[in-house]
Design a protein around this motif. Structure first.
Motif, short mmCIF file in Angstrom:
data_model
loop_
_atom_site.label_atom_id
_atom_site.label_comp_id
_atom_site.label_asym_id
_atom_site.label_seq_id
_atom_site.Cartn_x
_atom_site.Cartn_y
_atom_site.Cartn_z
N LYS A 148 0.83 -1.20 0.00
CA LYS A 148 0.00 0.00 0.00
C LYS A 148 0.88 1.26 0.00
N VAL A 149 0.33 2.32 -0.59
CA VAL A 149 0.99 3.62 -0.65
C VAL A 149 0.28 4.56 0.30
N VAL A 150 1.04 5.21 1.18
CA VAL A 150 0.46 6.16 2.14
C VAL A 150 0.38 7.54 1.50
N ILE A 151 -0.81 8.13 1.54
CA ILE A 151 -1.03 9.49 1.04
C ILE A 151 -1.73 10.28 2.14
N ASN A 152 -1.36 11.53 2.31
CA ASN A 152 -1.96 12.33 3.38
C ASN A 152 -3.40 12.71 3.06
N SER A 153 -4.21 12.89 4.09
CA SER A 153 -5.62 13.21 3.90
C SER A 153 -5.86 14.68 3.57
N ASN A 255 -5.23 -0.53 -2.11
CA ASN A 255 -3.96 -0.02 -2.64
C ASN A 255 -3.41 1.21 -1.94
N ILE A 256 -4.26 1.95 -1.26
CA ILE A 256 -3.87 3.23 -0.67
C ILE A 256 -4.16 3.19 0.83
N ILE A 257 -3.38 3.93 1.61
CA ILE A 257 -3.74 4.23 3.00
C ILE A 257 -3.83 5.75 3.11
N ILE A 258 -5.00 6.25 3.43
CA ILE A 258 -5.16 7.69 3.64
C ILE A 258 -4.93 7.97 5.12
N ALA A 259 -3.94 8.79 5.42
CA ALA A 259 -3.55 9.06 6.82
C ALA A 259 -3.61 10.55 7.10
#
Length: 330
Positions: A148-153, A255-259
């Motif tokens: 997974k790819v971490v992307i900021n919220s 696929n994504i983690i929104i953090a």
């Protein structure tokens, strides 16, 4: 293997297997005047503080003042300038700049993990490393990345004018395997983009009363189309069906983690900060609900006062925003 790697990072606080690509200008220039004084220096110093051992690659343009900046490798690319393709005037003007500086930096990465970080942001921690390893489950038929790819919220839009929007992730921060980040950012320039004509026709055929695509939606459609040629090209911001919404949710869950910036370790430039989270943005708990729904029904989502407050504000604000927008675009 990767789970072990993440545990080692968190336990020993060593980050030699991560490279940070800091991309973009390090100072203001004509037509761009919101770059905070000293923000890139703060960005680079924050990486040294919170990611000791990580390699810093600064990817920027010629004739920038680099005095006082500390990095491991400098990449200078010819500035492509704003997009000047006459037949594609509706495309985001800085698309090529975003691609060139990011691609040039990622091309120099030799570590298994990488961060794409804009030069006008900084980090305040390294919690995103653990977050990236904490949600490994995916729907097998949905998975397109190795991890997974971490992307900021922050500015990862969930709604616009009170209505759902798809494919509108923030461009501030991406963390994942180097291979996966290249899948996102190694795309052709706008004039060489194979789907540019298709996108242009779709956008031109939209009703004049429709809301145009957000720049982030434009970027995201391009890399999603590269990963999955069957990806729909939208005419306007709200060009989707219920089936499209579900497909986007399932993609995000697998696929994504929104953090959230404050809990993942991302610092924001002043103009991006708000006293209260924007009602139109995803939160980490919003993403957790998708992950629970599509990937791992066993997880427990803790009650959160901020999320409760956010949802109360949404309940009042979004219907009013929707109503106002529909009157405006009649």
């Amino acid at each position: 293997m990767h789970r072990i790697f993440g545990d080692i990072l968190l336990r020993e606080q060593t980050f030699e297997q991560i490279s940070v690509v800091v991309q973009g200008p390090v100072q203001n220039y004509q037509g761009r005047t919101h770059h905070e004084e000293g923000i890139t220096q703060r960005c680079l110093e924050s990486i040294r503080t919170h990611l000791p051992g990580a390699k810093i690659i600064l990817s920027t343009w010629p004739d920038q003042d680099l005095s006082g900046l500390v990095y491991d490798q400098l990449v200078i690319s010819q500035d492509p300038g704003t997009n000047s393709v006459a037949e594609l005037p509706q495309f985001p003007k800085n698309y090529n700049r975003q691609l060139v500086s990011t691609q040039a930096g990622l091309a120099q990465v030799t570590t298994p993990y990488a961060i794409k970080l804009r030069s006008d942001n900084f980090i305040i921690g390294n919690e995103f490393v653990g977050i990236q390893q904490n949600y490994p489950k995916s729907e097998s038929e949905q998975k397109v990345f190795t991890e997974k790819v971490v992307i900021n919220s922050n500015l990862f839009r969930r709604t616009s004018h009170g209505r759902t929007v798809l494919m509108s992730p923030s461009d501030f921060f991406y963390f994942g395997t180097t291979e996966d980040l290249k899948k996102i950012w190694q795309q052709p320039l706008i004039e060489d983009q194979p789907i540019a004509e298709e996108m242009s026709k779709a956008m031109n055929s939209a009703s004049t009363t429709s809301c145009t695509l957000e720049a982030e939606q434009f970027y995201c459609q391009i890399w999603l189309k590269a990963l999955n040629p069957s990806t729909k090209v939208m005419q306007h911001r709200f060009d989707y069906t219920k089936k499209d919404i579900i497909a986007w949710e399932r993609f995000l869950a697998s696929n994504i983690i929104i953090a959230d910036p404050e809990t993942m370790g991302l610092g924001l430039r002043k103009i991006s900060k708000r006293k209260l989270k924007r009602a139109n943005e995803f939160s980490h708990i919003d993403w957790l609900k998708l992950y629970k729904k599509y990937c791992d029904c066993s997880i427990t989502i803790a009650k959160d006062y901020q999320q409760w407050s956010l949802e109360i504000r949404r309940a009042f604000k979004l219907p009013l925003s929707n109503l106002s927008s529909r009157f405006k675009h009649k």
